[in-house]
Design an enzyme around this catalytic site. Sequence first.
Site, short mmCIF file in Angstrom:
data_model
loop_
_atom_site.label_atom_id
_atom_site.label_comp_id
_atom_site.label_asym_id
_atom_site.label_seq_id
_atom_site.Cartn_x
_atom_site.Cartn_y
_atom_site.Cartn_z
CD GLU A 194 -3.03 -0.50 0.17
OE1 GLU A 194 -3.07 -0.16 -1.28
OE2 GLU A 194 -3.90 -1.40 0.60
CG HIS A 195 -0.14 4.86 0.54
ND1 HIS A 195 -0.63 5.86 -0.15
CD2 HIS A 195 -1.14 4.27 1.31
CE1 HIS A 195 -1.98 6.06 0.27
NE2 HIS A 195 -2.28 4.97 1.12
CB THR A 196 4.48 0.16 -2.47
OG1 THR A 196 3.26 -0.59 -3.02
CG2 THR A 196 5.06 0.06 -0.98
CG ASP A 197 0.53 2.80 -6.63
OD1 ASP A 197 0.85 3.55 -5.70
OD2 ASP A 197 -0.53 2.70 -7.06
N GLY A 220 -16.36 5.50 -3.48
CA GLY A 220 -15.45 6.13 -2.49
C GLY A 220 -15.21 4.87 -1.30
CB SER A 242 -16.08 2.86 -7.94
OG SER A 242 -16.04 4.11 -7.29
CG ASP A 245 -6.43 1.49 -7.59
OD1 ASP A 245 -5.68 0.74 -7.10
OD2 ASP A 245 -7.08 2.72 -7.19
CE1 TYR A 271 -3.30 7.07 -3.01
CE2 TYR A 271 -2.72 9.10 -4.53
CZ TYR A 271 -2.71 7.76 -4.27
OH TYR A 271 -1.87 6.78 -4.96
C1 GLA Z 1 -5.21 4.43 -4.44
C2 GLA Z 1 -4.54 4.80 -5.64
C3 GLA Z 1 -3.37 3.69 -5.67
C4 GLA Z 1 -2.44 3.44 -4.54
C5 GLA Z 1 -3.39 3.16 -3.52
C6 GLA Z 1 -2.74 2.91 -2.20
O1 GLA Z 1 -5.97 3.24 -4.73
O2 GLA Z 1 -5.27 4.74 -6.69
O3 GLA Z 1 -2.53 3.99 -6.83
O4 GLA Z 1 -1.55 4.39 -4.40
O5 GLA Z 1 -4.46 4.15 -3.33
O6 GLA Z 1 -1.86 1.72 -2.01
#
Ligand code: GLA
Length: 620
Positions: free
Chosen positions: A267-270, A354, A359, A404, A454
């Site tokens: 998570e939050h690595t992409d 949300g 979505s 995503d 974010y």
């Molecule tokens: C959202 C973003 C993704 C990713 C996640 C956190 O879903 O769309 O790109 O950064 O948060 O992992």
Amino acid sequence: MKVIILCAGYATRMYPLTLVKSKNLLQIEGIPMIDHIIEKLKKLPNIDKIFVITNNKFFDDFQIWGKDKDKIVILNDGSNSDKERLGAIGDIKFVIERTEDDEFLIIAGDNLFEFDLNDFINYGRKKGITIGVKRVEDINLIRKYSQVILDQKGKIIYFEEKPENPKSKDAAICVYYFPKGVLKKYLEEYLNQGKNPDMAGLFIQYLHKIVDVYGFVFQDKWFDIGDINQFHNANFYLLNKKLEEKFGKGENPYFFIAPGRVNIIGEHTDYNGGFVMPFAIDLYIYLAVRKNNKNVANFMSLQFKDNIISVELKDIKKTNTWADYPLGVLSVLKEMGYDFGGADFLFESNIPIGGGLSSSGAIEVITLTSLNDIFNLNIEKEKIPFLCQKAENQFVGARCGIMDQFIITMAKKENAILLNCSNNEFNYIPINLGDYYFLISSTNVSHSIASGEYNKRRAECEHGLKILKNFLNIKTLSDLTIEQFEKYKDKLPELIRKRVLHVINENQRTKMASECLIKGDIEELGKLLNESHISLRDLYEVSCKEVEIMREETLKIKGVLGTRITGGGFGGCLITLINKDSIEKFIKQVGKNYKEKTGITPGFHICQAVDGCLSFSNLQ
Ligand code: GLA
């Protein structure tokens, strides 16, 4: 007249989707399946009561559904599992033992039909016991249904439940009319002989040999929602009708389907060039779209029930509505010189908005995939996620990473993807969890700070990278080793240090988690999920009160190996690795306690890993 709607089955063919939700309450065209039947019943005069017979497992859900609804009586047959089921005939008996005799209209709760029941009832009143009959073009389908042969007068002369060698294309459907004074008698006779209480058709097979039973042939559309493909078919059929209703007659439409996604870990690595390991889930956006030859794009969503949003293709501007996601895609394509004309888009979705299940990614990917197909844009599939990401970054203004859109485009049934976001190389990893499932619990909150926070996290990571680049030859935070971090951490402000540490560890955890999934080391996988959550809560600070309450309740359940917040954060969903035997207890206990503590009704979904976005004709 009294109506009985049969809703006590366990829909095992649709597991795991229907493990936690009654099939009859799944949404079709924005409302629970059973409401489509109720709408038809409203057109019938003289209905005294509508009995909805369900099981103990879904009784509470039906009570919530039926609250304040006219004439509805919800009965609980007391069964808790498929093994304990009373069967359709057993359930009919259960109802008639609890009410006075009358004429009865019996309908299976997974029938979706367009025909008017008035004609059927009038026919039954003239003839006697009557069942619905429908001509089915595909002979293979008859093998799944009951088959009937009628004589000239409409009397059944042959009936066979699930015939191996069908003799005609006429199928019996579970819509039955019984005049007053007959149902109880025949039902008792049937059951007293020890005959099968399970399939309604078996009762008719027995009955037509001892008394005249008639068939009323329905002409209009009918669906028997027995499996997920029938469910999709019904959704698309209704969406197609709505398209014409809302936009008028026009060219033939095309149909597309795109899943939501859940991230197992990473998570939050992409956007930090790291690893992610998501899969696509069986919650979907449906799209019916057609060319309109007008240089205008029209958007409508059944989820928002608002008006059509129309935009001139030569002047695409933000609307500050949900339509900005598909519009962003159009804008990016135009900017890149792709040539396409106007189109009417009608969306329907059961991915909560949300809710942290993307979505937004799904609507972007389905829009691009559909334009690509219908206007022959020849965009390679691998490029689709990047164009959609660009739409969200540039047009919508959310600086999301690639996860995503990538998984929603590239996902493969029964697999997760391990994606290396530094070079976009990826592997499919089969999801074999043995007795375990991934379960999603939705907190049903999405905090308005989410998108701002974010973007802030992203900026903090960029800030950290910039500082570290003064000392190290790294391209992204994911290139950083823990030793390098230890050596230079004092150069970073405290807050940034926490963010960077999360990224390094989360990246390691994701690689380890992929090995666990490959080896089937589920326990270790669970531990990694827990560690990921703690890091997201304490170092990355993307959790919130409701998520923590949900998590605390989740961890009280035996059989839970790990649980964590999934997606961007600040609300949304948790992903939990849970033993199948603990699921029922989980939903009851966590559902109740979360509601008590927050006042919010949560949602639960057992995930199946499905294919990415498809044109409906490609659906298996
Ligand atoms: C959202 C973003 C993704 C990713 C996640 C956190 O879903 O769309 O790109 O950064 O948060 O992992």
